[in-house]
Design a protein around this motif. Structure first.
Motif, PDB file in Angstrom:
ATOM      1  N   PHE A 116       0.840  -1.191   0.000  1.00  0.00           N
ATOM      2  CA  PHE A 116       0.000   0.000   0.000  1.00  0.00           C
ATOM      3  C   PHE A 116       0.879   1.246   0.000  1.00  0.00           C
ATOM      4  CE2 PHE A 116      -2.581  -3.197   2.312  1.00  0.00           C
ATOM      5  CZ  PHE A 116      -3.629  -3.275   1.417  1.00  0.00           C
ATOM      6  N   THR A 117       0.495   2.234  -0.802  1.00  0.00           N
ATOM      7  CA  THR A 117       1.206   3.499  -0.850  1.00  0.00           C
ATOM      8  C   THR A 117       0.194   4.639  -0.806  1.00  0.00           C
ATOM      9  OG1 THR A 117       1.156   3.661  -3.273  1.00  0.00           O
ATOM     10  CG2 THR A 117       2.993   2.455  -2.303  1.00  0.00           C
ATOM     11  N   PHE A 118       0.668   5.830  -0.578  1.00  0.00           N
ATOM     12  CA  PHE A 118      -0.157   7.013  -0.747  1.00  0.00           C
ATOM     13  C   PHE A 118       0.768   8.199  -1.011  1.00  0.00           C
ATOM     14  CE2 PHE A 118       0.706   6.861   3.801  1.00  0.00           C
ATOM     15  CZ  PHE A 118       1.109   8.156   4.076  1.00  0.00           C
ATOM     16  N   SER A 119       0.235   9.219  -1.614  1.00  0.00           N
ATOM     17  CA  SER A 119       1.038  10.400  -1.911  1.00  0.00           C
ATOM     18  C   SER A 119       0.200  11.646  -1.689  1.00  0.00           C
ATOM     19  CB  SER A 119       1.534  10.362  -3.364  1.00  0.00           C
ATOM     20  OG  SER A 119       0.430  10.298  -4.257  1.00  0.00           O
ATOM     21  N   THR A 120       0.883  12.754  -1.431  1.00  0.00           N
ATOM     22  CA  THR A 120       0.202  14.035  -1.250  1.00  0.00           C
ATOM     23  C   THR A 120       0.786  15.054  -2.218  1.00  0.00           C
ATOM     24  OG1 THR A 120       1.747  14.742   0.460  1.00  0.00           O
ATOM     25  CG2 THR A 120      -0.219  13.571   1.192  1.00  0.00           C
ATOM     26  N   LYS A 121       0.036  16.085  -2.484  1.00  0.00           N
ATOM     27  CA  LYS A 121       0.491  17.147  -3.373  1.00  0.00           C
ATOM     28  C   LYS A 121       0.423  18.479  -2.619  1.00  0.00           C
ATOM     29  CE  LYS A 121      -1.061  14.922  -7.648  1.00  0.00           C
ATOM     30  NZ  LYS A 121      -1.927  15.052  -8.852  1.00  0.00           N
ATOM     31  N   GLY A 122       1.511  19.225  -2.696  1.00  0.00           N
ATOM     32  CA  GLY A 122       1.514  20.534  -2.064  1.00  0.00           C
ATOM     33  C   GLY A 122       1.537  20.449  -0.549  1.00  0.00           C
ATOM     34  N   ASP A 123       1.274  21.564   0.074  1.00  0.00           N
ATOM     35  CA  ASP A 123       1.305  21.666   1.537  1.00  0.00           C
ATOM     36  C   ASP A 123      -0.080  21.351   2.086  1.00  0.00           C
ATOM     37  OD1 ASP A 123       2.074  22.139   4.093  1.00  0.00           O
ATOM     38  OD2 ASP A 123       2.002  24.328   3.946  1.00  0.00           O
ATOM     39  N   VAL A 124      -0.421  20.049   2.069  1.00  0.00           N
ATOM     40  CA  VAL A 124      -1.738  19.601   2.513  1.00  0.00           C
ATOM     41  C   VAL A 124      -1.566  18.736   3.748  1.00  0.00           C
ATOM     42  CG1 VAL A 124      -3.815  18.334   1.858  1.00  0.00           C
ATOM     43  CG2 VAL A 124      -2.557  19.626   0.135  1.00  0.00           C
TER      44      VAL A 124
END
Length: 244
Positions: free
Chosen positions: A225-233
């Motif tokens: 399982f992976t996850f990613s975020t974008k920007g300053d969230v």
């Protein structure tokens, strides 16, 4: 000698002569073919296992390690669709589709009367001939109107939307780890005391009614399982369960 044997097998793997998921010759066969001791062959295999090129399956032998299937928890895709698009030689096998009395947690989620039945839908997901995910699903009683042929080639998200006409609007999920145990070990081809990942999920329609409860048991050597975020969230805002 063990180094030469390891390099020979490694070259067969890297060249594609031995494909992902393919069973390697048994140690006894290699001993006879190469004229070396079983200890030498075992040490060569140990080297390949330590480098992730080969995976041992308890009671079944040694296999070329499959490519790891990566499941982005923030993706709109779920297990069914991710497997079909990312796994080499994917297969989804239906192992149970029947009416049964669910466990108390599912009775509460579905707001069922004592003794009422729901629909048990279990699947085994394969990558390159190797089982990697065991999915144990409970669907609401209206799914009893379906036939196995209706759901064999569909994700449960599609079942709800296309066949049962109550699309999934939201879900809650949790991930943990535990020992496989006898039943999971038999299905996934791992040792009973091997560590496995478990994702549990409950899915709801637009009115907030629970429509299914799932338990996905995953072999972490071939599915992660992976996850990613974008920007300053904020991370908490990004960790939403949307997998179908």
């Amino acid at each position: 000698m063990q180094t030469q044997i390891a390099r020979w097998l490694e070259q067969l793997i890297l060249s594609g002569s031995l494909r992902a998921g393919e069973r390697l010759p048994a140690e006894v066969a290699l001993v006879e073919r190469l004229g070396v001791s079983r200890v030498t062959v075992r040490l060569a295999m140990d080297d390949l296992v330590s480098r992730g090129l080969v995976t041992r399956a308890h009671g079944k032998g040694s296999f070329v390690s499959p490519a790891v299937v990566r499941h982005d928890l923030l993706s709109e895709q779920g297990f069914f669709d991710i497997l079909l698009t990312k796994a080499p030689r994917p297969e989804v096998r239906l192992i149970a589709f029947e009416r049964a009395v669910p466990p108390p947690k599912v009775v509460d989620l579905f707001k069922l009367a004592p003794g009422a039945q729901a629909v048990k839908l279990d699947r085994l997901y394969f990558s390159a001939g190797r089982p990697i995910v065991l999915a144990a699903n409970w669907l609401t009683p209206d799914a009893a109107s379906l036939l196995p042929a209706d759901i064999e080639a569909m994700s449960t998200a599609a079942v709800h939307s296309v066949l049962l006409h109550h699309p999934i609007a939201s879900s809650t999920s949790a991930i943990g780890a535990e020992l496989a145990g006898a039943t999971v070990a038999r299905c996934l081809g791992v040792g009973a005391r091997s560590a496995v990942l478990v994702l549990t999920r409950t899915r709801f329609d637009a009115q907030g009614r629970a429509r299914e409860h799932n338990r996905f048991t995953v072999d972490p050597s071939s599915y992660e399982f992976t996850f990613s975020t974008k920007g300053d969230v904020a991370l908490a805002a990004e960790l939403r369960a949307v997998a179908a």
